[in-house]
Design a protein around this motif. Structure first.
Motif, PDB file in Angstrom:
ATOM      1  N   THR A 206       0.900  -1.129  -0.116  1.00  0.00           N
ATOM      2  CA  THR A 206      -0.040   0.100  -0.012  1.00  0.00           C
ATOM      3  C   THR A 206       0.687   1.153  -0.115  1.00  0.00           C
ATOM      4  N   CYS A 207       0.223   2.559  -0.607  1.00  0.00           N
ATOM      5  CA  CYS A 207       0.798   3.495  -0.425  1.00  0.00           C
ATOM      6  C   CYS A 207       0.434   4.307   1.053  1.00  0.00           C
ATOM      7  N   VAL A 208       1.370   4.871   1.666  1.00  0.00           N
ATOM      8  CA  VAL A 208       1.144   5.360   2.959  1.00  0.00           C
ATOM      9  C   VAL A 208       0.178   6.418   2.783  1.00  0.00           C
ATOM     10  N   PRO A 209      -0.732   6.862   3.802  1.00  0.00           N
ATOM     11  CA  PRO A 209      -1.612   8.093   3.951  1.00  0.00           C
ATOM     12  C   PRO A 209      -1.078   9.195   3.286  1.00  0.00           C
ATOM     13  N   GLY A 210      -1.671   9.630   2.198  1.00  0.00           N
ATOM     14  CA  GLY A 210      -1.331  10.996   1.552  1.00  0.00           C
ATOM     15  C   GLY A 210      -0.552  10.651   0.329  1.00  0.00           C
ATOM     16  N   GLU A 211      -0.145   9.410  -0.042  1.00  0.00           N
ATOM     17  CA  GLU A 211       0.706   9.183  -1.023  1.00  0.00           C
ATOM     18  C   GLU A 211      -0.122   8.620  -2.236  1.00  0.00           C
ATOM     19  N   PRO A 230       1.286 -14.586  -3.512  1.00  0.00           N
ATOM     20  CA  PRO A 230      -0.052 -13.908  -3.112  1.00  0.00           C
ATOM     21  C   PRO A 230       0.111 -12.543  -2.547  1.00  0.00           C
ATOM     22  N   THR A 231      -0.765 -11.702  -3.136  1.00  0.00           N
ATOM     23  CA  THR A 231      -0.508 -10.249  -2.611  1.00  0.00           C
ATOM     24  C   THR A 231      -1.848  -9.793  -2.326  1.00  0.00           C
ATOM     25  N   ARG A 232      -2.132  -8.554  -1.614  1.00  0.00           N
ATOM     26  CA  ARG A 232      -3.176  -7.851  -1.661  1.00  0.00           C
ATOM     27  C   ARG A 232      -2.720  -6.259  -1.685  1.00  0.00           C
ATOM     28  N   MET A 233      -3.389  -5.969  -2.924  1.00  0.00           N
ATOM     29  CA  MET A 233      -2.860  -4.460  -3.074  1.00  0.00           C
ATOM     30  C   MET A 233      -4.029  -3.383  -2.794  1.00  0.00           C
ATOM     31  N   PHE A 234      -3.472  -2.426  -2.072  1.00  0.00           N
ATOM     32  CA  PHE A 234      -4.679  -1.514  -1.457  1.00  0.00           C
ATOM     33  C   PHE A 234      -4.354  -0.069  -2.247  1.00  0.00           C
ATOM     34  N   GLY A 235      -3.378   0.183  -3.064  1.00  0.00           N
ATOM     35  CA  GLY A 235      -3.182   1.325  -3.811  1.00  0.00           C
ATOM     36  C   GLY A 235      -3.069   2.426  -2.939  1.00  0.00           C
ATOM     37  N   ALA A 236      -3.623   3.626  -3.552  1.00  0.00           N
ATOM     38  CA  ALA A 236      -3.120   4.905  -3.000  1.00  0.00           C
ATOM     39  C   ALA A 236      -3.516   5.183  -1.618  1.00  0.00           C
ATOM     40  N   ALA A 237      -2.778   5.756  -1.085  1.00  0.00           N
ATOM     41  CA  ALA A 237      -3.238   6.627   0.390  1.00  0.00           C
ATOM     42  C   ALA A 237      -4.244   6.092   1.247  1.00  0.00           C
ATOM     43  N   HIS A 260       6.760   7.959  -1.841  1.00  0.00           N
ATOM     44  CA  HIS A 260       7.365   8.817  -3.004  1.00  0.00           C
ATOM     45  C   HIS A 260       8.061   9.830  -2.420  1.00  0.00           C
ATOM     46  N   SER A 261       7.372  10.587  -1.603  1.00  0.00           N
ATOM     47  CA  SER A 261       7.709  11.985  -0.727  1.00  0.00           C
ATOM     48  C   SER A 261       8.182  11.690   0.612  1.00  0.00           C
ATOM     49  N   ARG A 262       9.325  12.531   1.312  1.00  0.00           N
ATOM     50  CA  ARG A 262       9.666  12.612   2.505  1.00  0.00           C
ATOM     51  C   ARG A 262       8.213  12.955   3.218  1.00  0.00           C
ATOM     52  N   ASN A 263       7.530  13.791   2.603  1.00  0.00           N
ATOM     53  CA  ASN A 263       6.602  14.604   3.510  1.00  0.00           C
ATOM     54  C   ASN A 263       5.384  13.419   3.787  1.00  0.00           C
ATOM     55  N   THR A 264       5.454  12.229   2.980  1.00  0.00           N
ATOM     56  CA  THR A 264       4.541  11.306   3.372  1.00  0.00           C
ATOM     57  C   THR A 264       4.992   9.992   4.220  1.00  0.00           C
ATOM     58  N   ALA A 265       6.288  10.031   4.266  1.00  0.00           N
ATOM     59  CA  ALA A 265       6.962   8.743   4.912  1.00  0.00           C
ATOM     60  C   ALA A 265       6.478   8.822   6.143  1.00  0.00           C
ATOM     61  N   GLY A 295      11.006   8.237  -0.609  1.00  0.00           N
ATOM     62  CA  GLY A 295      10.715   9.155   0.634  1.00  0.00           C
ATOM     63  C   GLY A 295      11.157   8.634   1.912  1.00  0.00           C
ATOM     64  N   TRP A 296      11.704   7.436   1.983  1.00  0.00           N
ATOM     65  CA  TRP A 296      12.099   6.697   3.028  1.00  0.00           C
ATOM     66  C   TRP A 296      13.787   7.193   3.088  1.00  0.00           C
TER      67      TRP A 296
END
Length: 326
Positions: A206-211, A230-237, A260-265, A295-296
């Motif tokens: 998953t993308c972290v909140p805001g990403e 096997p995966t579970r993909m949750f997508g954006a934010a 993707h951004s340090r602001n969202t890590a 971002g990390w």
């Protein structure tokens, strides 16, 4: 002159090799139907065809259609571009709308398929983009296809957009949508032996909140699908609370958090997921937590014990596969 100028087809011209329509289309990033339409409407096509055989493109034929592709990518109307290419003359190029933008993409040393994909995207030629992506995945698979064709084309168009004001936004959106569609056509994962039990829980991505940047994560999902993970993909934010519940409900072998951004890590989110437990009392377990994306910070150990930072699609897939199989 168009037929004599330096290009990726120079080796073909030097050798005098005749190419099929399909080969020319793939290398230029043009749908075969587009080439046939240009031949029918404007006379741009192979000059000769032996009786009972398919048309073959000579070096001169290839030079003309390559010049037409170059001109149409710069905004020259197709009819005008065809006249210029047929007469081996320079067409009058429209003035750039902003700050000296030439329309050229800086791709560097990349595969021919990458150049073809980028050119097709600049022309907004959706059928050609689809054809190029299908050919790339069929020939190279998702790992090499992403690393050496899709990602370089996306980065080049992104750089062009960043340096050209509001131009090329439509190109980036079109290419991103088609790349996403191609990645989602990856085979669904299943145990290598259908009769055998799954050795571990699925991998949550998953993308972290805001990403909002999901494409690199979608590429990872596609590669893991090829490897039967096997995966579970949750997508954006995905909200933190929702991710917490998903971890408790699925008991994953690993959780991948993309920023993707340090602001969202978000370090707090990493700690929350690292401490999340499931299972019977006395036999509780935790997921492996993997952070990915620029971002990390490089030192993943600073995010808590056992947290790993993934770098690169291939190495990320290798690591996740090893965790799933452990």
């Amino acid at each position: 002159m168009a037929a004599a100028r330096q290009s990726e087809f120079e080796g073909v011209r030097m050798a005098g090799t005749a190419l099929t329509t399909g080969t020319v289309a793939r290398r230029l990033g043009v749908a075969p139907t587009t080439l046939r339409s240009w031949e029918r409407r404007y006379g741009i096509g192979p000059a000769d065809r032996e009786q009972g055989r398919h048309r073959r493109w000579s070096p001169t034929d290839v030079g003309r259609v390559e010049e037409m592709c170059r001109l149409t990518a710069l905004g020259v109307p197709p009819a005008e571009a065809a006249r210029a290419a047929l007469h081996e003359a320079k067409a009058e190029i429209p003035r750039p709308r902003r700050g000296g933008d030439s329309g050229a993409l800086s791709l560097g040393n990349v595969r021919q398929e990458c150049r073809g994909l980028a050119r097709a995207a600049v022309r907004l030629d959706a059928p050609a983009v689809e054809t190029q992506l299908a050919t790339t995945v069929g020939e190279y698979g998702y790992t090499t296809g992403w690393e050496e064709v899709m990602a370089p084309a996306l980065h080049a168009i992104g750089r062009k957009w960043a340096s050209s004001g509001e131009r090329y936004v439509e190109v980036e959106h079109l290419l991103s949508w088609h790349v996403s569609s191609a990645l989602r056509r990856a085979p669904g994962a299943a145990p290598k032996d259908p009769a055998a039990p799954t050795p571990a829980g699925p991998v949550l991505l998953t993308c972290v909140p805001g990403e909002q940047h999901t494409l690199p994560l979608e590429a990872l999902v596609a590669v893991l699908g090829e490897r039967h993970v096997p995966t579970r993909m949750f997508g954006a934010a995905l909200p933190a609370e929702a991710l917490y519940e998903a971890v408790r409900r699925t008991g994953p072998s690993a959780v991948v958090l993309w920023a993707h951004s340090r602001n969202t890590a978000d370090r707090a989110l990493v700690r929350l997921i690292t401490e999340t437990e499931w299972g019977m009392r006395g036999a509780r377990t935790h997921p492996a937590v993997l952070v990915a994306g620029p971002g990390w910070s490089p030192g993943a150990g600073t995010y808590g014990p056992g947290v790993e930072r993934l770098t690169g699609l291939r190495t990320a897939a290798n690591r996740i596969e090893s965790l799933f199989a452990a």
